[in-house]
Design a protein around this motif. Structure first.
Motif, PDB file in Angstrom:
ATOM      1  N   SER A  19       0.828  -1.200   0.000  1.00 39.54           N
ATOM      2  CA  SER A  19       0.000   0.000   0.000  1.00 39.54           C
ATOM      3  C   SER A  19       0.864   1.251   0.000  1.00 39.54           C
ATOM      4  CB  SER A  19      -0.930   0.016   1.220  1.00 39.54           C
ATOM      5  OG  SER A  19      -0.184   0.176   2.419  1.00 39.54           O
ATOM      6  N   TRP A  20       0.251   2.344  -0.442  1.00 42.84           N
ATOM      7  CA  TRP A  20       0.847   3.677  -0.357  1.00 42.84           C
ATOM      8  C   TRP A  20      -0.295   4.677  -0.194  1.00 42.84           C
ATOM      9  CZ3 TRP A  20      -0.304   8.040  -3.074  1.00 42.84           C
ATOM     10  CH2 TRP A  20       0.526   9.155  -2.849  1.00 42.84           C
ATOM     11  N   GLY A  21      -0.032   5.751   0.561  1.00 40.94           N
ATOM     12  CA  GLY A  21      -1.062   6.765   0.712  1.00 40.94           C
ATOM     13  C   GLY A  21      -0.551   7.978   1.452  1.00 40.94           C
ATOM     14  N   GLU A  22      -1.388   8.999   1.512  1.00 36.77           N
ATOM     15  CA  GLU A  22      -1.067  10.243   2.208  1.00 36.77           C
ATOM     16  C   GLU A  22      -2.170  10.578   3.198  1.00 36.77           C
ATOM     17  OE1 GLU A  22      -0.418  13.255  -0.729  1.00 36.77           O
ATOM     18  OE2 GLU A  22       1.702  12.730  -0.955  1.00 36.77           O
ATOM     19  N   LEU A  23      -1.738  11.155   4.322  1.00 37.38           N
ATOM     20  CA  LEU A  23      -2.645  11.569   5.383  1.00 37.38           C
ATOM     21  C   LEU A  23      -2.355  13.022   5.742  1.00 37.38           C
ATOM     22  CD1 LEU A  23      -2.172   8.408   7.628  1.00 37.38           C
ATOM     23  CD2 LEU A  23      -4.102   8.845   6.110  1.00 37.38           C
ATOM     24  N   GLY A  24      -3.285  13.652   6.434  1.00 40.97           N
ATOM     25  CA  GLY A  24      -3.117  15.064   6.750  1.00 40.97           C
ATOM     26  C   GLY A  24      -3.144  15.340   8.237  1.00 40.97           C
ATOM     27  N   ASN A  25      -2.706  16.544   8.587  1.00 41.53           N
ATOM     28  CA  ASN A  25      -2.727  16.993   9.968  1.00 41.53           C
ATOM     29  C   ASN A  25      -3.047  18.479   9.987  1.00 41.53           C
ATOM     30  OD1 ASN A  25      -2.421  17.365  12.701  1.00 41.53           O
ATOM     31  ND2 ASN A  25      -0.208  17.110  12.724  1.00 41.53           N
ATOM     32  N   GLN A  26      -4.078  18.839  10.748  1.00 44.30           N
ATOM     33  CA  GLN A  26      -4.482  20.242  10.888  1.00 44.30           C
ATOM     34  C   GLN A  26      -4.437  20.684  12.349  1.00 44.30           C
ATOM     35  OE1 GLN A  26      -8.588  21.199  10.548  1.00 44.30           O
ATOM     36  NE2 GLN A  26      -9.199  19.528  11.896  1.00 44.30           N
ATOM     37  N   GLU A  27      -3.735  19.930  13.199  1.00 42.85           N
ATOM     38  CA  GLU A  27      -3.795  20.190  14.637  1.00 42.85           C
ATOM     39  C   GLU A  27      -2.894  21.360  15.031  1.00 42.85           C
ATOM     40  OE1 GLU A  27      -6.047  18.738  16.610  1.00 42.85           O
ATOM     41  OE2 GLU A  27      -6.707  17.882  14.704  1.00 42.85           O
ATOM     42  N   ILE A  28      -3.381  22.539  14.769  1.00 44.83           N
ATOM     43  CA  ILE A  28      -2.740  23.785  15.188  1.00 44.83           C
ATOM     44  C   ILE A  28      -3.796  24.646  15.847  1.00 44.83           C
ATOM     45  CG2 ILE A  28      -0.892  23.798  13.472  1.00 44.83           C
ATOM     46  CD1 ILE A  28      -2.664  25.568  11.729  1.00 44.83           C
ATOM     47  N   PRO A  29      -3.411  25.709  16.547  1.00 45.04           N
ATOM     48  CA  PRO A  29      -4.430  26.574  17.154  1.00 45.04           C
ATOM     49  C   PRO A  29      -5.359  27.174  16.101  1.00 45.04           C
ATOM     50  CG  PRO A  29      -2.259  27.044  18.069  1.00 45.04           C
ATOM     51  CD  PRO A  29      -2.044  26.121  16.914  1.00 45.04           C
ATOM     52  N   ASN A  30      -6.584  27.411  16.507  1.00 47.03           N
ATOM     53  CA  ASN A  30      -7.510  28.107  15.610  1.00 47.03           C
ATOM     54  C   ASN A  30      -6.973  29.487  15.270  1.00 47.03           C
ATOM     55  OD1 ASN A  30      -9.447  26.007  15.633  1.00 47.03           O
ATOM     56  ND2 ASN A  30     -10.250  26.747  17.588  1.00 47.03           N
ATOM     57  N   TYR A  31      -7.221  29.913  14.043  1.00 43.47           N
ATOM     58  CA  TYR A  31      -6.843  31.245  13.565  1.00 43.47           C
ATOM     59  C   TYR A  31      -5.324  31.430  13.487  1.00 43.47           C
ATOM     60  CZ  TYR A  31     -11.393  31.471  15.874  1.00 43.47           C
ATOM     61  OH  TYR A  31     -12.660  31.184  16.327  1.00 43.47           O
ATOM     62  N   ALA A  32      -4.571  30.335  13.353  1.00 43.32           N
ATOM     63  CA  ALA A  32      -3.109  30.464  13.304  1.00 43.32           C
ATOM     64  C   ALA A  32      -2.648  31.231  12.076  1.00 43.32           C
ATOM     65  CB  ALA A  32      -2.463  29.078  13.323  1.00 43.32           C
ATOM     66  N   TYR A  33      -3.451  31.279  11.022  1.00 44.54           N
ATOM     67  CA  TYR A  33      -3.033  31.997   9.816  1.00 44.54           C
ATOM     68  C   TYR A  33      -3.323  33.497   9.920  1.00 44.54           C
ATOM     69  CZ  TYR A  33      -7.956  32.053   8.353  1.00 44.54           C
ATOM     70  OH  TYR A  33      -9.305  32.256   8.276  1.00 44.54           O
ATOM     71  N   LEU A  34      -4.002  33.889  10.993  1.00 42.78           N
ATOM     72  CA  LEU A  34      -4.363  35.296  11.173  1.00 42.78           C
ATOM     73  C   LEU A  34      -3.460  35.962  12.205  1.00 42.78           C
ATOM     74  CD1 LEU A  34      -8.254  34.957  11.354  1.00 42.78           C
ATOM     75  CD2 LEU A  34      -6.903  35.735   9.397  1.00 42.78           C
ATOM     76  N   THR A  35      -3.251  37.263  12.050  1.00 39.58           N
ATOM     77  CA  THR A  35      -2.534  38.048  13.057  1.00 39.58           C
ATOM     78  C   THR A  35      -3.505  38.397  14.181  1.00 39.58           C
ATOM     79  OG1 THR A  35      -0.989  38.973  11.456  1.00 39.58           O
ATOM     80  CG2 THR A  35      -1.301  40.194  13.502  1.00 39.58           C
ATOM     81  N   LEU A  36      -3.079  38.124  15.415  1.00 41.39           N
ATOM     82  CA  LEU A  36      -3.926  38.368  16.581  1.00 41.39           C
ATOM     83  C   LEU A  36      -3.423  39.575  17.376  1.00 41.39           C
ATOM     84  CD1 LEU A  36      -4.528  34.750  17.934  1.00 41.39           C
ATOM     85  CD2 LEU A  36      -5.854  36.031  16.237  1.00 41.39           C
ATOM     86  N   TYR A  37      -4.356  40.266  18.021  1.00 39.60           N
ATOM     87  CA  TYR A  37      -4.031  41.451  18.807  1.00 39.60           C
ATOM     88  C   TYR A  37      -4.485  41.251  20.253  1.00 39.60           C
ATOM     89  CZ  TYR A  37      -3.221  43.823  14.363  1.00 39.60           C
ATOM     90  OH  TYR A  37      -2.741  44.175  13.131  1.00 39.60           O
ATOM     91  N   ARG A  38      -3.846  41.977  21.142  1.00 39.55           N
ATOM     92  CA  ARG A  38      -4.249  41.988  22.544  1.00 39.55           C
ATOM     93  C   ARG A  38      -4.365  43.444  22.998  1.00 39.55           C
ATOM     94  NH1 ARG A  38       0.503  42.999  25.548  1.00 39.55           N
ATOM     95  NH2 ARG A  38       2.405  42.637  24.323  1.00 39.55           N
ATOM     96  N   ARG A  39      -5.172  43.633  24.010  1.00 37.61           N
ATOM     97  CA  ARG A  39      -5.386  44.987  24.507  1.00 37.61           C
ATOM     98  C   ARG A  39      -4.446  45.270  25.672  1.00 37.61           C
ATOM     99  NH1 ARG A  39     -11.178  47.743  26.275  1.00 37.61           N
ATOM    100  NH2 ARG A  39     -10.342  49.820  26.744  1.00 37.61           N
ATOM    101  N   ASP A  40      -3.785  46.420  25.624  1.00 42.39           N
ATOM    102  CA  ASP A  40      -2.891  46.874  26.690  1.00 42.39           C
ATOM    103  C   ASP A  40      -3.304  48.295  27.044  1.00 42.39           C
ATOM    104  OD1 ASP A  40      -0.905  47.257  28.520  1.00 42.39           O
ATOM    105  OD2 ASP A  40       0.680  47.578  27.027  1.00 42.39           O
ATOM    106  N   ALA A  41      -4.116  48.403  28.125  1.00 45.81           N
ATOM    107  CA  ALA A  41      -4.687  49.699  28.504  1.00 45.81           C
ATOM    108  C   ALA A  41      -5.521  50.239  27.342  1.00 45.81           C
ATOM    109  CB  ALA A  41      -3.597  50.667  28.926  1.00 45.81           C
ATOM    110  N   ASP A  42      -5.119  51.393  26.789  1.00 48.53           N
ATOM    111  CA  ASP A  42      -5.889  51.962  25.689  1.00 48.53           C
ATOM    112  C   ASP A  42      -5.258  51.681  24.336  1.00 48.53           C
ATOM    113  OD1 ASP A  42      -3.675  53.466  26.090  1.00 48.53           O
ATOM    114  OD2 ASP A  42      -4.669  55.421  25.958  1.00 48.53           O
ATOM    115  N   ARG A  43      -4.324  50.702  24.310  1.00 47.62           N
ATOM    116  CA  ARG A  43      -3.660  50.362  23.049  1.00 47.62           C
ATOM    117  C   ARG A  43      -3.960  48.904  22.674  1.00 47.62           C
ATOM    118  NH1 ARG A  43       2.501  50.963  23.866  1.00 47.62           N
ATOM    119  NH2 ARG A  43       1.950  49.619  25.653  1.00 47.62           N
TER     120      ARG A  43
END
Length: 1012
Positions: A653-677
């Motif tokens: 046999s031969w075949g390919e399998l996948g893996n998507q086990e990463i955090p959600n939204y890993a392809y997006l830039t995330l921001y956090r709030r620091d006081a008023d910034r």
């Protein structure tokens, strides 16, 4: 009381049923094959739910409704027989072996397949052998059963996670397999009751697993739970027993400890009088074995109830189970309990339309302690605590209190007067165990609804729709009371409090996680003469939503249980809270086709396409094909005269399998709030794509003497590429989390061998099955900007295994000053002394520095194996399981801190053989309060963690009670023997570093099973 009432109710129900057939005709007889009596044969009155089972001597008894009834006799591996009574009251039956016992159906993915036509690497698990394991989880029961599947308990603490690896670790990230339970996917199965399992298959290679595509890179385990049969009955199983810690090291007693720390002071070269000389014989000293004080007998109780029945059109299976365990650490704060309720109902609405519902509800509660040496380190501190410090204070001590009677700081008088300089202020492990209050509750609803319709009258084409739900609610609550002595530290507001948990605090969190799965498929099976075609096509949609909230407070005025709620904590500056929600989805197309010619030439192809929300729209789709072929050589004409060979099949046999086990939204830039910034917390990567595992496999299946001896051999190569790798950015970018990239490649290869022999020809019936597997794990490449990944004691680098241990290599012990000067010829005024550790100078420059480090161990097992033996003699049955791993190393940090540390902790008796003069030893350095070389990460602390363990043994006796049922009494033992060179508490652990792991226990259980 509730349990007793439930049992009484079941017995009352049985009495009513028994009374209803009191005047029916009784049929008796003996069931056998050509070798002798057959136990466990199902006997059913056709058209009813009335049934019975043959005993160990093949005898059966059944009450029928009339003298013209027809009896159905069925048994796995034999042809079902249908015999009309025609007025007879005694019927003896000789069962005929099935013409092709290889054609048992195996669930391989959305549908089942005849075992003789399987061309991938699929292992069917012997569920009967699992039932004797008496463990809380399905994964523990699977240990040692399947070649190439390594099961490791993270620790021995009740309710702890279990790691499952199919053909090794293939990626830097998540290597867990995918579980399919009655068609519903899940990432964990700790909620399952082992008694509810009907069948289990392990899909090991890509050809078998690729139908599940995106989440199958770690392999797939397919589980089918029990359903009803035509025979009504009630089954009850109870067992209980005790656990005990075993293989504990010998710690120094008070006299040995004082002698050793006296020597350590002298070897350190300190000026002045040795303070330990004057302490000999102090009246306030104790002589405590803290390991003996910490570990006590644990308890286990399990009660399982089930009933099944039905008619020709509808059947049901209902079960309830309770499992409870109180661990081996004192004060009962390491408990685990689980309650399971399951309902499985199937109905044939018409000859072509079938529906069913399978629903499980489970509730589990775990009291958690620090089981890995992590803070506060209950087990670790039991090793560190000097034996001269008593467990409890004397009631006459002015600092004694009933609420906190434990000795904390050594020989404490006041915040400015205690003896930490001589007796390191390790924590009292008994106090830690007493004050621990950390509970996690989980409520789960898991199940599916399905409908199946035969589109054609010959049942060759079916449509099936299946809706599954996995709904979880969790609650964790940890209260940390203040206790211990005042060491004079802490913030101004907390002055005068004890040093432990200063100040008192409560942390609480709640979450919900819901995953819904809906798949629809067309299944086609048709035979055209010598040609057989099977095909599958379908779509699947999976949607997950999760959310959670958390809060904590400090400084509670009252600490009694009724006040351990957030509202009773401080409110001025002691409030923290948070909340978050996430979601992900997966949409898939899948298809499979199998062709067979004369059952000799076999070909299977699969294709799955997955779209995952965890990747950007440009890279959302992943495609996972596979192809496999088989040749049943034993069915060729030229093999017709080879009567002793019942099966010989070659697979590839031969075949390919996948893996998507990463955090959600890993392809997006995330921001956090620091006081008023708003600041960037993680840079996204829109180019992220699927991690892919390509796998090839070649195997052979064989059977001899009508498959009395059968086995399989597989060789596989597995390569994972485009690994989803977190890369940390330089500090100048800012305080941001790692960004995920596709980079790196890891390969695994190995040989798997399974062999089974059964002999039921005599009164002594037995089956012996064994397996072993080899594994070679290697990192082929990483990211160009990341030549290696370092851990505290590990390095992941191309050309070496994942997480290989990396450090210095011990060459011996310096015996004299001349040897120090010669070996460190390039070092000016070397601090090393005779008795210190001598490390290899790998670059030969006379200087020991980071350039002299090397790879010193491999945490990935190179070999795994198991041996299972089951025997029956008349009414007696006996089975045992040996399981083990080989070629695996572990970094024993506990050994480092108790036998090599520069602080006055306790030691094991190994230090009694430490270096004490030229020629005394060349392996154990001098004891000293100054560094003797043990501060370096080195192979001294990398130990061979290979082991062979008698994992399970059970002896049972079954007897019948006329007109009531059969009963089986049994005694069971777990982990009774362990053979290993590892000096830690337990060689079986998932952690790369052993800081002091909660050990697995030796367990003795007694139980009874009843069938009515």
């Amino acid at each position: 009381m509730k349990t007793k009432n439930s049992i009484s109710g079941l017995l009352f129900l049985w009495a009513i049923c028994a009374g209803s057939v009191a005047y029916a005709q009784t049929i008796t007889g003996t069931i056998s094959d050509d070798q002798g009596p057959l136990p466990g044969v199902s006997v059913i009155e056709k058209g009813t739910d009335n049934g019975s089972v043959s005993d160990f001597n093949g005898n059966y008894e059944i009450n029928v409704s009339n003298e013209n009834a027809t009896l159905l006799f069925s048994y796995i591996g034999f042809e079902t027989q249908e015999i009309p009574l025609q007025g007879e009251n005694s019927i003896d039956v000789i069962m005929q072996a099935s013409m092709d016992q290889l054609d048992e159906l195996v669930i391989v993915g959305y549908t089942s397949q005849r075992e003789s036509t399987i061309t991938g690497a699929v292992s069917s698990v012997n569920v009967e052998q699992l039932e004797s394991r008496r463990v809380p989880g399905v994964t523990q029961a699977l240990q040692g059963q399947v070649a190439g599947v390594t099961i490791t308990q993270s620790t021995g603490a009740p309710g702890e996670d279990v790691e499952v690896r199919i053909r090794g670790n293939g990626t830097i990230g998540n290597n867990n397999p995918l579980y399919i339970i009655d068609g519903v996917p899940s990432r964990e199965i700790s909620f399952l009751n082992p008694s509810d399992i009907k069948s289990m298959s392990v899909l090991k290679d890509a050809a078998a697993a690729s139908i599940y595509g995106s989440r199958a890179a770690g392999g797939v385990i397919v589980i089918e739970t029990k359903s009803g049969t035509g025979r009504s009955g009630i089954q009850i199983d109870y067992f209980g027993g005790i656990q005990k810690a075993a293989n504990l090291p010998n710690m120094l007693n008070a006299e040995q400890y004082l002698n050793t720390v006296t020597t350590a002071w002298n070897n350190a070269g300190y000026a002045g009088t040795n303070p330990y000389l004057a302490d000999s014989g102090r009246s306030d000293f104790a002589d405590v074995d803290y390991l003996d004080e910490l570990f006590e007998l644990g308890e286990t109780h399990s009660l399982q109830l089930s009933t099944s029945g039905g008619s020709e059109k509808t059947n049901f299976f209902l079960s309830a189970g309770y499992y409870g365990q109180d661990g081996i650490v004192v004060y009962d704060n390491d408990r685990f309990s689980r309650l399971n309720l399951r309902s499985n109902i199937n109905s044939n609405i018409t000859e072509r339309f079938k529906i069913g519902a399978n629903v499980q509800i489970s509730y589990q509660e775990q009291d958690q302690i620090s089981s890995r040496g992590d803070a506060p380190g209950i087990i670790r501190h039991a090793f560190l605590r000097p034996p001269i410090i008593p467990v409890f204070k004397d009631p006459s001590d002015p600092t004694y209190s009933e609420e906190d009677p434990f000795t904390d700081l050594p020989f404490y008088v006041d915040p400015d007067n205690f003896e930490s300089n001589k007796y390191e202020y390790s924590q009292n492990p008994i106090a830690l165990a007493y004050f621990t209050d950390n509970t996690t509750e989980t409520f789960k609803t898991f199940g599916n609804l399905f409908a199946e319709y035969d589109l054609l009258s010959d049942s060759s084409l079916k449509f099936k729709t299946n809706f599954g739900a996995d709904i979880n609610f969790g609650h964790q609550k940890a209260f940390n009371p203040n206790f211990g002595d005042d060491d004079g530290q802490g913030s101004e507001i907390d002055r005068g409090l004890g040093r432990q948990n200063r100040p008192t605090s409560l942390a609480e969190s709640r979450y919900q996680d819901m995953t819904f799965t809906w798949n629809n498929s067309f299944i086609y099976n048709k035979t055209f003469g010598d040609h057989e075609i099977s095909a599958l096509a379908g779509i699947e949609f999976i949607k997950n939503n999760s959310s959670g909230i958390n809060a904590s407070r400090q400084r509670f005025d009252f600490t009694e249980p009724n006040f351990r709620y957030l509202d009773f904590g401080g409110t001025d500056r002691d409030l923290w809270n948070g909340g978050l929600a996430e979601e992900w989805a997966l949409f898939s197309y899948f298809g499979s086709a199998t062709y067979s010619y004369e059952d000799k030439y076999l070909l299977t192809a699969n294709l799955r396409a997955d779209a995952s929300s965890r990747f950007s729209e440009d890279n959302r789709w992943g495609y996972f094909p596979s192809v496999s072929a088989g040749w049943a050589i034993s069915k060729e004409e030229f093999m017709s005269d080879v009567d002793w060979l019942s099966q010989l099949k070659l697979r590839a046999s031969w075949g390919e399998l996948g893996n998507q086990e990463i955090p959600n939204y890993a392809y997006l830039t995330l921001y956090r709030r620091d006081a008023d910034r708003y600041l960037i917390s993680r840079y996204g990567n829109p180019d992220l794509k699927w991690e892919t595992t390509a796998q090839s496999n070649i195997g052979i299946d064989f059977g001899i003497d009508n498959n009395k001896l059968s086995g399989s051999i597989d060789y596989f190569e597995k390569t994972t590429s485009d690994i989803l790798l977190p890369i940390s950015l330089p500090q100048l970018v800012g305080d941001v989390s790692a960004t995920f990239l596709n980079s790196g490649e890891v390969s695994n290869s190995g040989l798997e061998f399974g062999l089974s022999y059964r002999n039921y020809d005599n009164l002594l019936k037995f089956q012996i099955s064994g397996n072993f597997a080899t594994l070679k794990n290697e990192v082929n490449s990483l990211h160009p900007n990341l030549p290696y990944i370092t851990g505290n004691v590990t390095r992941t680098q191309a050309g070496h295994p994942l997480n290989a241990y990396y450090g210095f290599v011990q060459e011996g012990i310096y015996q004299n000053e001349a040897e120090v000067a010669e070996h460190l010829s390039g070092t000016t005024n070397p601090p090393q002394q005779p008795g210190d550790i001598k490390f290899k100078d790998l670059d030969g420059n006379g200087i020991i520095n980071d350039n002299d480090r090397d790879f010193i161990g491999n945490p990935n097992p190179k070999l795994s194996y198991g041996l299972n033996v089951s025997m029956n003699y008349k009414a007696f049955d006996f089975n045992f399981l040996f399981q083990g791993v080989g070629g695996v190393d572990r970094y024993n940090d506990l050994k480092k801190i108790i036998d090599y540390d520069t602080r006055p902790f306790n030691y094991t008796d190994r230090v009694l053989g430490a270096w004490d003069g030229e020629g005394s030893t060349n392996s154990i350095p001098r004891v000293s309060f100054t560094d003797n070389g043990s501060s370096k990460v080195s192979d001294i602390f990398v130990e061979d963690a290979s082991y062979l363990r008698l994992k399970n043994v059970e002896l049972g006796y079954t007897f019948d009670v006329e007109n009531i049922g059969n009963f089986r009494l049994y005694a069971s033992g777990q982990n009774l023997l362990t053979f290993t060179d590892y000096s830690g508490l337990d060689p079986e652990s998932t952690d790369l570093i052993d800081f002091g792991t909660y050990p697995q226990s030796v367990t003795v259980l007694f139980g009874v099973s009843a069938n009515f």
